[in-house]
Design a protein around this motif. Structure first.
Motif, PDB file in Angstrom:
ATOM      1  N   VAL A   1      -7.171  -2.435  -7.328  1.00  0.00           N
ATOM      2  CA  VAL A   1      -6.390  -3.658  -7.159  1.00  0.00           C
ATOM      3  C   VAL A   1      -7.064  -4.759  -7.976  1.00  0.00           C
ATOM      4  CG1 VAL A   1      -5.474  -5.388  -5.557  1.00  0.00           C
ATOM      5  CG2 VAL A   1      -5.681  -2.985  -4.826  1.00  0.00           C
ATOM      6  N   LEU A   2      -6.339  -5.277  -8.963  1.00  0.00           N
ATOM      7  CA  LEU A   2      -6.821  -6.391  -9.760  1.00  0.00           C
ATOM      8  C   LEU A   2      -6.285  -7.663  -9.139  1.00  0.00           C
ATOM      9  CD1 LEU A   2      -8.111  -7.667 -12.304  1.00  0.00           C
ATOM     10  CD2 LEU A   2      -5.917  -7.252 -13.461  1.00  0.00           C
TER      11      LEU A   2
ATOM     12  N   LEU B   1      -2.376   1.232 -10.610  1.00  0.00           N
ATOM     13  CA  LEU B   1      -3.032  -0.061 -10.510  1.00  0.00           C
ATOM     14  C   LEU B   1      -2.094  -1.024  -9.790  1.00  0.00           C
ATOM     15  CD1 LEU B   1      -5.370  -2.034 -11.459  1.00  0.00           C
ATOM     16  CD2 LEU B   1      -3.936  -2.481 -13.475  1.00  0.00           C
ATOM     17  N   VAL B   2      -2.673  -1.870  -8.950  1.00  0.00           N
ATOM     18  CA  VAL B   2      -1.940  -2.967  -8.319  1.00  0.00           C
ATOM     19  C   VAL B   2      -2.529  -4.256  -8.876  1.00  0.00           C
ATOM     20  CG1 VAL B   2      -1.360  -4.130  -6.146  1.00  0.00           C
ATOM     21  CG2 VAL B   2      -1.587  -1.632  -6.201  1.00  0.00           C
ATOM     22  N   VAL B   3      -1.663  -5.145  -9.353  1.00  0.00           N
ATOM     23  CA  VAL B   3      -2.102  -6.445  -9.861  1.00  0.00           C
ATOM     24  C   VAL B   3      -1.438  -7.500  -8.993  1.00  0.00           C
ATOM     25  CG1 VAL B   3      -2.164  -8.014 -11.830  1.00  0.00           C
ATOM     26  CG2 VAL B   3      -2.248  -5.538 -12.212  1.00  0.00           C
TER      27      VAL B   3
ATOM     28  N   VAL C   1       0.836  -1.205   0.000  1.00  0.00           N
ATOM     29  CA  VAL C   1       0.000   0.000   0.000  1.00  0.00           C
ATOM     30  C   VAL C   1       0.871   1.255   0.000  1.00  0.00           C
ATOM     31  CG1 VAL C   1      -1.675   1.327   1.367  1.00  0.00           C
ATOM     32  CG2 VAL C   1      -2.010  -1.130   1.018  1.00  0.00           C
ATOM     33  N   GLU C   2       1.905   1.272   0.832  1.00  0.00           N
ATOM     34  CA  GLU C   2       2.795   2.441   0.903  1.00  0.00           C
ATOM     35  C   GLU C   2       3.576   2.614  -0.403  1.00  0.00           C
ATOM     36  OE1 GLU C   2       5.246   2.012   4.401  1.00  0.00           O
ATOM     37  OE2 GLU C   2       3.461   1.794   5.670  1.00  0.00           O
TER      38      GLU C   2
ATOM     39  N   THR D   1      -3.579 -10.070   0.152  1.00  0.00           N
ATOM     40  CA  THR D   1      -4.381  -9.489  -0.935  1.00  0.00           C
ATOM     41  C   THR D   1      -5.635  -8.826  -0.395  1.00  0.00           C
ATOM     42  OG1 THR D   1      -3.538 -11.155  -2.456  1.00  0.00           O
ATOM     43  CG2 THR D   1      -5.539  -9.985  -3.116  1.00  0.00           C
ATOM     44  N   GLU D   2      -6.345  -9.502   0.494  1.00  0.00           N
ATOM     45  CA  GLU D   2      -7.572  -8.917   1.041  1.00  0.00           C
ATOM     46  C   GLU D   2      -7.300  -7.620   1.800  1.00  0.00           C
ATOM     47  OE1 GLU D   2     -10.417 -12.717   1.896  1.00  0.00           O
ATOM     48  OE2 GLU D   2      -8.649 -12.456   3.162  1.00  0.00           O
ATOM     49  N   ARG D   3      -6.244  -7.611   2.581  1.00  0.00           N
ATOM     50  CA  ARG D   3      -5.913  -6.390   3.324  1.00  0.00           C
ATOM     51  C   ARG D   3      -5.477  -5.277   2.380  1.00  0.00           C
ATOM     52  NH1 ARG D   3      -3.832 -10.457   6.671  1.00  0.00           N
ATOM     53  NH2 ARG D   3      -1.700 -10.047   5.972  1.00  0.00           N
ATOM     54  N   THR D   4      -4.772  -5.626   1.319  1.00  0.00           N
ATOM     55  CA  THR D   4      -4.356  -4.624   0.330  1.00  0.00           C
ATOM     56  C   THR D   4      -5.572  -4.038  -0.369  1.00  0.00           C
ATOM     57  OG1 THR D   4      -2.226  -5.725   0.011  1.00  0.00           O
ATOM     58  CG2 THR D   4      -2.952  -4.221  -1.728  1.00  0.00           C
ATOM     59  N   VAL D   5      -6.503  -4.879  -0.779  1.00  0.00           N
ATOM     60  CA  VAL D   5      -7.724  -4.408  -1.449  1.00  0.00           C
ATOM     61  C   VAL D   5      -8.472  -3.426  -0.553  1.00  0.00           C
ATOM     62  CG1 VAL D   5     -10.032  -5.125  -2.222  1.00  0.00           C
ATOM     63  CG2 VAL D   5      -8.015  -6.405  -2.960  1.00  0.00           C
ATOM     64  N   ARG D   6      -8.582  -3.746   0.720  1.00  0.00           N
ATOM     65  CA  ARG D   6      -9.318  -2.883   1.650  1.00  0.00           C
ATOM     66  C   ARG D   6      -8.630  -1.542   1.869  1.00  0.00           C
ATOM     67  NH1 ARG D   6     -10.221  -7.732   4.736  1.00  0.00           N
ATOM     68  NH2 ARG D   6      -8.543  -7.155   6.144  1.00  0.00           N
TER      69      ARG D   6
END
Length: 145
Positions: A137-138, A106-108, A96-97, A126-131
Motif C-alpha cells: 500500500v503506497l 498495489l494499492v495507492v 482489502v477485499e 488508510t491505516e487499517r488498510t495498510v495493516r
C-alpha cells in the motif's frame, strides 16, 4: 512488476493527490487501474429523520459514481486503461477485499495525517488498510498536509 493497481478514492483533495501517483505508476508499468469508491454504509444511520436511508445511499452512490468516472477520464487522458467500481460497505473492508478479489498488485491511497486522540482511538481507513492488506500500500499525503 505491477499489472493491476487499485486506487480507492472518495474525491477528497488528498485522494486526488494519490490519483496522480497511481496514474503515473500505471503509465510506467502499463498497468490496469482499478478505481474504487466505497459508499460507507455506516453513514446511513446518521441521516436526518426526514431523509430515508435509501435516499442517503442513493445520493452517496451518485457522488461516488461521479468521482470514479472523473478519475477514469483522467486515466484515459494519460493512456491508462481504467476499471471503475462503486461498492457499499465499510471502506477498509471493501478496499482489502477488492484488492484480493481482483488480484491487484498495489494499492495507492491518500492519507490526511490524522493526529491526536481521534487517530489513536479510531485510526483511519488508510491505516487499517495498510495493516490488513496482503499487497503493498503506497500512501500519499495531500497537498495541504
Amino acid at each position: 512488476m505491477y499489472e493491476r493497481i487499485l486506487i480507492p478514492t472518495d474525491g477528497s483533495e488528498c485522494a486526488d493527490s494519490a490519483v496522480d501517483h497511481a496514474i503515473d505508476i500505471a503509465t510506467q508499468y502499463d498497468a490496469e487501474l482499478h478505481v474504487l469508491s466505497v459508499v460507507d454504509t455506516r453513514d446511513m444511520s446518521h441521516s436526518a429523520p426526514a431523509i430515508s436511508p435509501q435516499q442517503v445511499e442513493q445520493t452517496l452512490r451518485e457522488r461516488a459514481e461521479s468521482v470514479v468516472e472523473s478519475v477514469a477520464e483522467r486515466a484515459a487522458d494519460a493512456g491508462v486503461e481504467a476499471v471503475t467500481a462503486v461498492e457499499p460497505g465499510v471502506p477498509d473492508d471493501v478496499v482489502v477485499e477488492y484488492a484480493a478479489d481482483h488480484d491487484c498488485d498495489l494499492v495507492v491511497m491518500g492519507t490526511h495525517g490524522r493526529t491526536g486522540l481521534q487517530r489513536y482511538l479510531l485510526g483511519s481507513v488508510t491505516e487499517r488498510t495498510v495493516r490488513r492488506s496482503s499487497v503493498p500500500v503506497l500512501t500519499v499525503r495531500g497537498t495541504d498536509d
